[in-house]
Write an enzyme that holds these catalytic residues in place. Structure first.
Site, mmCIF file in Angstrom:
data_model
loop_
_atom_site.group_PDB
_atom_site.id
_atom_site.type_symbol
_atom_site.label_atom_id
_atom_site.label_comp_id
_atom_site.label_asym_id
_atom_site.label_seq_id
_atom_site.Cartn_x
_atom_site.Cartn_y
_atom_site.Cartn_z
ATOM 1 N N PHE A 1 3.212 0.585 3.230
ATOM 2 C CA PHE A 1 2.858 -0.240 4.375
ATOM 3 C C PHE A 1 2.206 -1.523 3.852
ATOM 4 O O PHE A 1 1.876 -1.626 2.683
ATOM 5 C CB PHE A 1 1.882 0.516 5.292
ATOM 6 N N HIS A 2 2.043 -2.463 4.747
ATOM 7 C CA HIS A 2 1.248 -3.654 4.469
ATOM 8 C C HIS A 2 1.766 -4.479 3.296
ATOM 9 O O HIS A 2 1.009 -4.789 2.371
ATOM 10 C CB HIS A 2 -0.219 -3.270 4.218
ATOM 11 N N PRO A 3 3.040 -4.863 3.286
ATOM 12 C CA PRO A 3 3.522 -5.730 2.201
ATOM 13 C C PRO A 3 2.822 -7.095 2.253
ATOM 14 O O PRO A 3 2.635 -7.654 3.326
ATOM 15 C CB PRO A 3 5.024 -5.869 2.488
ATOM 16 N N HIS B 1 0.869 -1.166 0.000
ATOM 17 C CA HIS B 1 0.000 0.000 0.000
ATOM 18 C C HIS B 1 0.912 1.224 0.000
ATOM 19 O O HIS B 1 1.248 1.748 1.061
ATOM 20 C CB HIS B 1 -0.907 0.024 1.234
#
Lengths: 85, 475
Positions: B408-410, B264
């Protein structure tokens, strides 16, 4: 460089660490910033690191209404009172 | 060399691993958890961003992708993983995403069971909606803008209990209000007899005759420590899980291991208001605007102390100092894009190298997102808006290299797919072709969720735990 910022730079991956240590002094001077602008992203990234170090200084932050020590003291008191971990 | 024997070995103590460890241990299994990072204690937090980045984040929060543009990818390290340093935002997996998993990946999820898993996680984490008074004036500004424009919005749900809005979620919660896995699931796992080994580096998963046998690790004193277990769950995170599987010679059959990295990517605008905001007095991430969620664009409030804002304020020299002097009047709003770009993770020496280029489609989302972000802040009454772009560049003309991005949020580097030639794990999170080996972190999630993923990862981990226990998830 403040101890806090030095700790931040030291924690980075070594290639980045070398670059930041070498170029950070440039980011603090107008002519240096002009040089950094020649490399995409370098100006903003290093300027950001320098700014973070400056505004992290307790007296500078307090002037803007942020007191990290007070936030930590309140947290510690609350954890003690309520038996939080 | 020493050896420990267990029923299950869990690698990683973040969102996925900690949940697995607690549920398995409480279900009667002998569990060993291997965590590469240290155990952090609230007493050691300082609320000073540079120090906390150095101590709580992998590589001091300076992990950067290679590509156009370079993207900073902050990842937590230690007991609690990224749950220790995230904003605590909790969303269930959107229904349209679950439908996509079914359609594109053949992953059949029992809706009733998944609902139970979500509910169980939410109870464990004390998930509730942020109260407006706790959200602070930064959220009030964004709410005002959204209301004036008629855009869909709301207060976020978070895993916080007894929060007093210290304003430093990303730098270690000083009141232990944030219910990260280090103070929720890990204590439960310990109480149920699990052995939690921090500072212990999993080097290789042992596999023989297509069955997992255990894990080779490096203990904190440098000695070799083997954990022998018939079940191993890898939950080292989206960046490190594929590297561990690859160095163990497993999971590569589909050719998808380490590929399909979804992020993201995000950025933020800062607004100068006439009113007092004092953004650090409030929950930093407390309010969202999802008017454009179907386009892959989400706005969420973010905030922090002066050092944090100074780092992201896209100005120089005197102008930077002048705007920072009005820090109490500054508001900030983040823009998060649900990506279609796709990156990959590789190992060079002992380090991960992350390749990621922003796709044209995602660049377009940033262009329209920044335009709308400015519109919202202006509608809220901003006197000036500082977009994260070089001087003179407007959102419509922004190129990828003009954007200052964090991500963020891989997700997705060991993606789930029912077909062994398309995914690394199956719908039950078992690694294709290796009995007893599972993955339970963001790497299994096939593609961007459009929302913060911690609850999705935890619910999937809960489901896996009860599958392994061969017991129903309690309602």
């Amino acid at each position: 460089m403040s101890a806090s910022l030095d700790e931040f730079v030291a924690a980075g991956p070594w290639p980045l660490r070398v670059v930041i240590r070498a170029l950070l002094p440039l980011a603090r001077r107008p002519r240096g910033r002009a040089l950094l602008r020649l490399v995409t992203g370098a100006d903003q990234a290093l300027g950001g690191v320098a700014a973070m170090g400056y505004y992290d200084q307790p007296d500078v932050a307090r002037r803007l209404g942020w007191d990290a020590d007070a936030v930590i003291a309140r947290g510690r008191a609350l954890r003690r009172e309520e038996g939080r971990p | 060399m020493s050896t420990i024997y267990a029923d299950a070995c869990v690698i990683g103590a973040g969102a996925g691993g900690a949940v697995l460890a607690a549920e398995l241990a409480e279900g009667g299994a002998k569990v060993v958890v291997l965590e590469q990072g240290p155990e952090h204690r609230a007493d050691d937090f300082t609320a000073r961003p540079p120090q906390m980045l150095a101590r709580l984040y992998r590589d001091g929060g300076q992990t950067v992708t290679l590509g156009n543009p370079p993207v900073a990818l902050p990842l937590g390290r230690g007991i609690g993983g990224t749950t220790l340093v995230n904003s605590g935002t909790c969303f269930r997996t959107p229904a349209h995403v679950l439908e996509r998993w079914r359609r594109e990946r053949g992953i059949e999820l029992d809706d009733v069971l998944l609902d139970r898993c979500f509910a169980r996680v939410e109870r464990s984490l004390s998930v509730s909606e942020v109260e407006p008074e706790l959200a602070g004036r930064n959220a009030a500004v964004v709410r005002r803008g959204a209301e004036r424009l008629g855009w869909s919005h709301g207060y976020l749900k978070r895993n916080a209990k007894g929060c007093v809005a210290s304003g430093v979620c990303a730098f270690g919660c000083p009141t232990s209000a944030k219910q990260h896995t280090g103070i929720t699931y890990i204590p439960r796992a310990r109480a149920a007899g699990a052995q939690i080994l921090s500072g212990t580096d999993a080097r290789r998963v042992l596999v023989a005759r297509r069955r997992v046998r255990g894990v080779v690790t490096r203990a904190p004193d440098g000695s070799r420590l083997d954990v022998k277990a018939p079940r191993v769950v890898v939950a080292a995170g989206t960046i490190h899980t594929p590297l561990l599987l690859r160095s163990s010679g497993v999971g590569s059959g589909s050719g998808q291991l380490g590929r399909n990295l979804s992020l993201h990517p995000a950025t933020a605008a800062i607004a100068r208001m006439d009113e007092e905001i004092d953004m650090a007095r409030g929950v930093p991430q407390s309010f969202y605007v999802d008017e454009f969620a179907t386009e892959g664009i989400m706005f969420e409030t973010i905030a922090g102390p002066p050092a944090y804002v100074a780092m992201s304020l896209p100005l120089n020299g005197r102008r930077h100092a002048e705007v920072m002097s009005s820090y109490p009047q500054l508001a900030q709003l983040g823009l998060m894009v649900s990506d279609r770009s796709g990156g990959s993770v590789h190992r060079v020496g002992r380090r991960p190298v992350i390749r990621y280029d922003l796709a044209a489609e995602d660049l377009e989302k940033f262009r329209s997102g920044l335009t709308r972000l400015e519109r919202l802040l202006r509608a809220a009454g901003a006197r000036e808006v500082y977009l994260p772009l070089p001087g003179g560049v407007t959102p419509e003309r922004a190129r990828a290299q003009d954007l200052r991005l964090m991500a963020f949020h891989p997700l997705g580097t060991a993606r789930a797919d029912a077909r062994p030639d398309r995914g690394v794990v199956d719908g039950g999170l078992a690694v294709h072709g290796v009995a007893g080996l599972y993955v339970a972190d963001g790497s299994v999630v096939p593609g961007a969720l459009g929302v913060n993923p911690q609850l999705t990862i935890m619910a999937l981990a809960t489901r896996l735990a009860f599958d392994l226990l061969e017991a129903p998830c309690p309602s």
